[in-house]
Design a protein around this motif. Structure first.
Motif, mmCIF file in Angstrom:
data_model
loop_
_atom_site.group_PDB
_atom_site.id
_atom_site.type_symbol
_atom_site.label_atom_id
_atom_site.label_comp_id
_atom_site.label_asym_id
_atom_site.label_seq_id
_atom_site.Cartn_x
_atom_site.Cartn_y
_atom_site.Cartn_z
ATOM 1 N N LEU A 68 0.824 -1.206 0.000
ATOM 2 C CA LEU A 68 0.000 0.000 0.000
ATOM 3 C C LEU A 68 0.862 1.260 0.000
ATOM 4 O O LEU A 68 0.499 2.272 -0.610
ATOM 5 C CB LEU A 68 -0.924 0.006 1.226
ATOM 6 C CG LEU A 68 -1.986 -1.097 1.291
ATOM 7 C CD1 LEU A 68 -2.759 -1.009 2.600
ATOM 8 C CD2 LEU A 68 -2.934 -0.993 0.111
ATOM 9 N N LEU A 69 2.011 1.192 0.667
ATOM 10 C CA LEU A 69 2.863 2.373 0.785
ATOM 11 C C LEU A 69 3.661 2.662 -0.483
ATOM 12 O O LEU A 69 4.211 3.750 -0.618
ATOM 13 C CB LEU A 69 3.821 2.203 1.961
ATOM 14 C CG LEU A 69 3.151 2.188 3.340
ATOM 15 C CD1 LEU A 69 4.170 1.957 4.430
ATOM 16 C CD2 LEU A 69 2.398 3.484 3.592
ATOM 17 N N ILE A 70 3.737 1.702 -1.395
ATOM 18 C CA ILE A 70 4.442 1.966 -2.657
ATOM 19 C C ILE A 70 3.449 2.136 -3.815
ATOM 20 O O ILE A 70 3.828 2.051 -4.978
ATOM 21 C CB ILE A 70 5.442 0.844 -2.982
ATOM 22 C CG1 ILE A 70 4.737 -0.505 -3.119
ATOM 23 C CG2 ILE A 70 6.532 0.783 -1.934
ATOM 24 C CD1 ILE A 70 5.639 -1.610 -3.614
ATOM 25 N N GLY A 71 2.178 2.349 -3.475
ATOM 26 C CA GLY A 71 1.194 2.727 -4.486
ATOM 27 C C GLY A 71 0.556 1.587 -5.232
ATOM 28 O O GLY A 71 -0.086 1.827 -6.266
ATOM 29 N N MET A 72 0.663 0.356 -4.759
ATOM 30 C CA MET A 72 0.079 -0.755 -5.506
ATOM 31 C C MET A 72 -1.412 -0.919 -5.253
ATOM 32 O O MET A 72 -2.024 -1.894 -5.683
ATOM 33 C CB MET A 72 0.809 -2.055 -5.182
ATOM 34 C CG MET A 72 2.238 -2.064 -5.686
ATOM 35 S SD MET A 72 2.971 -3.702 -5.806
ATOM 36 C CE MET A 72 2.111 -4.358 -7.239
ATOM 37 N N ASN A 73 -2.009 0.052 -4.542
ATOM 38 C CA ASN A 73 -3.461 0.060 -4.383
ATOM 39 C C ASN A 73 -4.138 0.921 -5.441
ATOM 40 O O ASN A 73 -5.340 1.170 -5.367
ATOM 41 C CB ASN A 73 -3.829 0.568 -2.994
ATOM 42 C CG ASN A 73 -3.297 1.968 -2.727
ATOM 43 O OD1 ASN A 73 -2.279 2.364 -3.292
ATOM 44 N ND2 ASN A 73 -3.968 2.728 -1.879
ATOM 45 N N ALA A 74 -3.376 1.367 -6.440
ATOM 46 C CA ALA A 74 -3.962 2.156 -7.527
ATOM 47 C C ALA A 74 -4.833 1.260 -8.407
ATOM 48 O O ALA A 74 -4.575 0.060 -8.546
ATOM 49 C CB ALA A 74 -2.862 2.812 -8.356
ATOM 50 N N PHE A 75 -5.862 1.865 -8.997
ATOM 51 C CA PHE A 75 -6.726 1.104 -9.897
ATOM 52 C C PHE A 75 -6.003 0.886 -11.220
ATOM 53 O O PHE A 75 -5.583 1.831 -11.873
ATOM 54 C CB PHE A 75 -8.040 1.863 -10.134
ATOM 55 C CG PHE A 75 -8.914 1.227 -11.176
ATOM 56 C CD1 PHE A 75 -9.612 0.069 -10.903
ATOM 57 C CD2 PHE A 75 -9.016 1.788 -12.444
ATOM 58 C CE1 PHE A 75 -10.410 -0.518 -11.863
ATOM 59 C CE2 PHE A 75 -9.813 1.212 -13.410
ATOM 60 C CZ PHE A 75 -10.516 0.052 -13.119
ATOM 61 N N VAL A 76 -5.840 -0.383 -11.593
ATOM 62 C CA VAL A 76 -5.164 -0.750 -12.834
ATOM 63 C C VAL A 76 -6.108 -1.647 -13.623
ATOM 64 O O VAL A 76 -6.534 -2.689 -13.136
ATOM 65 C CB VAL A 76 -3.835 -1.491 -12.551
ATOM 66 C CG1 VAL A 76 -3.149 -1.844 -13.860
ATOM 67 C CG2 VAL A 76 -2.917 -0.630 -11.691
ATOM 68 N N SER A 77 -6.431 -1.234 -14.846
ATOM 69 C CA SER A 77 -7.423 -1.963 -15.641
ATOM 70 C C SER A 77 -6.786 -2.905 -16.655
ATOM 71 O O SER A 77 -7.512 -3.555 -17.410
ATOM 72 C CB SER A 77 -8.322 -0.963 -16.383
ATOM 73 O OG SER A 77 -7.550 -0.139 -17.240
ATOM 74 N N ASN A 78 -5.459 -2.980 -16.686
ATOM 75 C CA ASN A 78 -4.781 -3.842 -17.661
ATOM 76 C C ASN A 78 -3.970 -4.916 -16.947
ATOM 77 O O ASN A 78 -3.530 -4.736 -15.805
ATOM 78 C CB ASN A 78 -3.851 -3.022 -18.560
ATOM 79 C CG ASN A 78 -4.609 -2.004 -19.395
ATOM 80 O OD1 ASN A 78 -5.680 -2.296 -19.927
ATOM 81 N ND2 ASN A 78 -4.056 -0.804 -19.509
ATOM 82 N N ILE A 79 -3.752 -6.013 -17.638
ATOM 83 C CA ILE A 79 -2.889 -7.075 -17.106
ATOM 84 C C ILE A 79 -1.439 -6.687 -17.374
ATOM 85 O O ILE A 79 -1.073 -6.412 -18.517
ATOM 86 C CB ILE A 79 -3.211 -8.424 -17.772
ATOM 87 C CG1 ILE A 79 -4.655 -8.831 -17.472
ATOM 88 C CG2 ILE A 79 -2.253 -9.505 -17.293
ATOM 89 C CD1 ILE A 79 -5.082 -10.113 -18.135
ATOM 90 N N PRO A 80 -0.599 -6.635 -16.345
ATOM 91 C CA PRO A 80 0.804 -6.234 -16.567
ATOM 92 C C PRO A 80 1.536 -7.260 -17.424
ATOM 93 O O PRO A 80 1.372 -8.468 -17.241
ATOM 94 C CB PRO A 80 1.376 -6.160 -15.157
ATOM 95 C CG PRO A 80 0.509 -7.076 -14.347
ATOM 96 C CD PRO A 80 -0.858 -6.971 -14.938
ATOM 97 N N SER A 81 2.327 -6.764 -18.353
ATOM 98 C CA SER A 81 3.097 -7.653 -19.223
ATOM 99 C C SER A 81 4.555 -7.765 -18.806
ATOM 100 O O SER A 81 5.289 -8.587 -19.349
ATOM 101 C CB SER A 81 3.024 -7.157 -20.673
ATOM 102 O OG SER A 81 3.513 -5.825 -20.776
ATOM 103 N N SER A 82 4.983 -6.944 -17.853
ATOM 104 C CA SER A 82 6.360 -6.993 -17.367
ATOM 105 C C SER A 82 6.394 -6.458 -15.940
ATOM 106 O O SER A 82 5.442 -5.806 -15.492
ATOM 107 C CB SER A 82 7.281 -6.146 -18.264
ATOM 108 O OG SER A 82 6.992 -4.774 -18.114
#
Length: 452
Positions: free
Chosen positions: A381-395
């Protein structure tokens, strides 16, 4: 004199018997207390798992339509998809193809769904009822029709039965997760939509089908019914790969050096104390450290699995080092002395004799450390991974979420009566992964276990 001696002896025997009886009672009482503690713990764990399963299992099945969609040429009025001509450059062909894709994107795909619903209901829908009708199917499904047509343009003019997800409110209504006796002003669906949903469910047009969307789709705010775990799962996968590639070799190598090669002095004692202290540091502190160093100083991308993996690597290293050192310490010194006695060097002794025997414990500690990292939420949570992401990461450098963070986000969603079950389903998926890793650790320990 003999009488006094015998009386004294009987008194001593009676005292010993009373003492033995007292000790036996205490032992039995301790055993009963221990058994009660174990049973209590097992019951509480079973209650926890039963609660999660009861709430989460229904979310694996979702209300879905099976509609006969007619790809009406009057609605899907697009030209034929361009094919690459001889001598045409890749850039020119790509430009013409993008123009055609834009043309397909402007088609009113929602109208095809409306027509199919109208046919399934067997009645003509008035314009004022269009909003009630469109509340039946989740909004993202019109993109499903578009993508199906892009894959196969021969569908034009044909009718195909296609599975489409019902909206989240319809799913909640049909599963009974909302009080049907509430007045219309407190219902999430209009009276007309509710009546249509019940009728189509009774006729078999709507069924509870296994939800592949939960596993294949990414999170969605505009279409809650199609929200899934694919993006979060890939984010967790990239992070775990980074943790395994970095923390396991570094942690095992550090433990081998400290246990087998490092001189015993104040410096190594200080290092050992600090490693033990780091293992007890709250995980959120590692999140602050990662945000300050990896994002603030090194300028790595925010909300990226790379940063999450580095933070979890720092958090996992002390656990792996301690577990590896304990495993190495459990190997009898006689094995080391025997190897040295037949002429093996110190390195050969460690890597040819000690390390293979300690491998089960090392693997167990490493896998349990990775499993612990898989379930961490606070540092992410402290490194911003709670942001809304609508795509599947490719890397690993693409923005992504993670499974525990996705659970945290869904738990706070305002559509509680739908996402409460979805949250429990995500917890089941995460627990299944963690239990799988624990089972793998046990299997590896048994497989490589060597008795001496």
């Amino acid at each position: 004199m003999n009488t006094i001696t015998q009386a004294s002896r009987r008194e001593r025997l009676a005292t010993i018997e009373r003492s033995l009886a007292s000790r036996h009672r205490r032992e039995k009482r301790f055993r009963r207390l221990g058994l009660a503690a174990v049973v209590t713990g097992m019951v509480l764990v079973l209650i926890l798992f039963a609660s999660i399963l009861m709430r989460g299992l229904p979310a694996f099945w979702q209300a879905s339509f099976h509609l006969d969609i007619h790809f009406d040429p009057e609605i899907v009025d697009v030209s034929e998809r361009p094919s690459r001509e001889a001598g045409e450059s890749e850039a020119d062909f790509r430009e013409r193809d993008l123009i055609w894709l834009s043309e397909v994107g402007r088609v009113n795909w929602q109208q095809l769904i409306d027509n199919a619903l109208e046919e399934a209901l067997g009645e003509e829908i008035e314009p004022r009822q269009a909003r009630d009708l469109r509340a039946l199917v989740t909004s993202a499904e019109r993109r499903i029709l578009r993508d199906r047509f892009i894959e196969d343009q021969s569908m034009l003019g044909e009718t195909h039965t296609i599975k489409l997800l019902a909206s989240a409110n319809v799913d909640v209504w049909l599963k009974g997760n909302i009080d049907r006796d509430l007045p219309d002003s407190q219902q999430q669906l209009s009276a007309q939509t509710r009546e249509w949903a019940d009728r189509l469910y009774a006729e078999g047009v709507i069924t509870n089908a296994f939800s592949t969307a939960l596993f294949l789709n990414t999170d969605s705010r505009s279409s809650p019914a199609s929200a899934g775990l694919a993006g979060a799962f890939m984010g967790s996968l990239f992070m775990m790969l980074i943790v395994m590639v970095l923390s396991v070799p570094i942690g095992v190598a550090s433990a081998i050096y400290l246990e087998e090669f490092a001189p015993k002095n104040r410096l190594t004692d200080l290092i050992e104390i600090n490693i033990n202290n780091l293992a007890a540091v709250p995980s959120i502190v590692f999140g602050l450290l990662g945000a300050a160093i990896f994002i603030g100083y090194l300028r790595l991308p925010l909300s990226a699995p790379l940063v999450g993996g580095l933070v979890l690597t720092l958090m996992t290293l002390p656990t792996i080092i301690i577990a590896t050192r304990a495993s190495l310490r459990s190997i009898p010194n006689s094995i080391r002395q025997a190897a040295l006695g037949i002429g093996a060097s110190r390195v050969q002794t460690v890597f040819h004799h000690v390390l293979p025997l300690a491998l089960p414990g090392i693997l167990t500690g490493s896998i349990l450390g990775v499993a612990q990292a898989l379930g961490e939420t606070a540092p992410l949570l402290l490194i911003g991974m709670n942001a809304f992401v609508s795509n599947i990461p490719s890397s690993p450098i693409d923005q992504a979420s993670a499974l525990p963070v996705q659970i945290y986000l869904w738990q706070g969603n305002e559509l509680r009566n739908f996402f409460e079950a979805r949250t429990s389903a995500a917890i089941i998926v995460l627990l299944a992964l963690m239990l799988s890793l624990n089972a793998l650790a046990i299997w590896l320990r048994k497989k490589f276990e060597t008795r001496w």
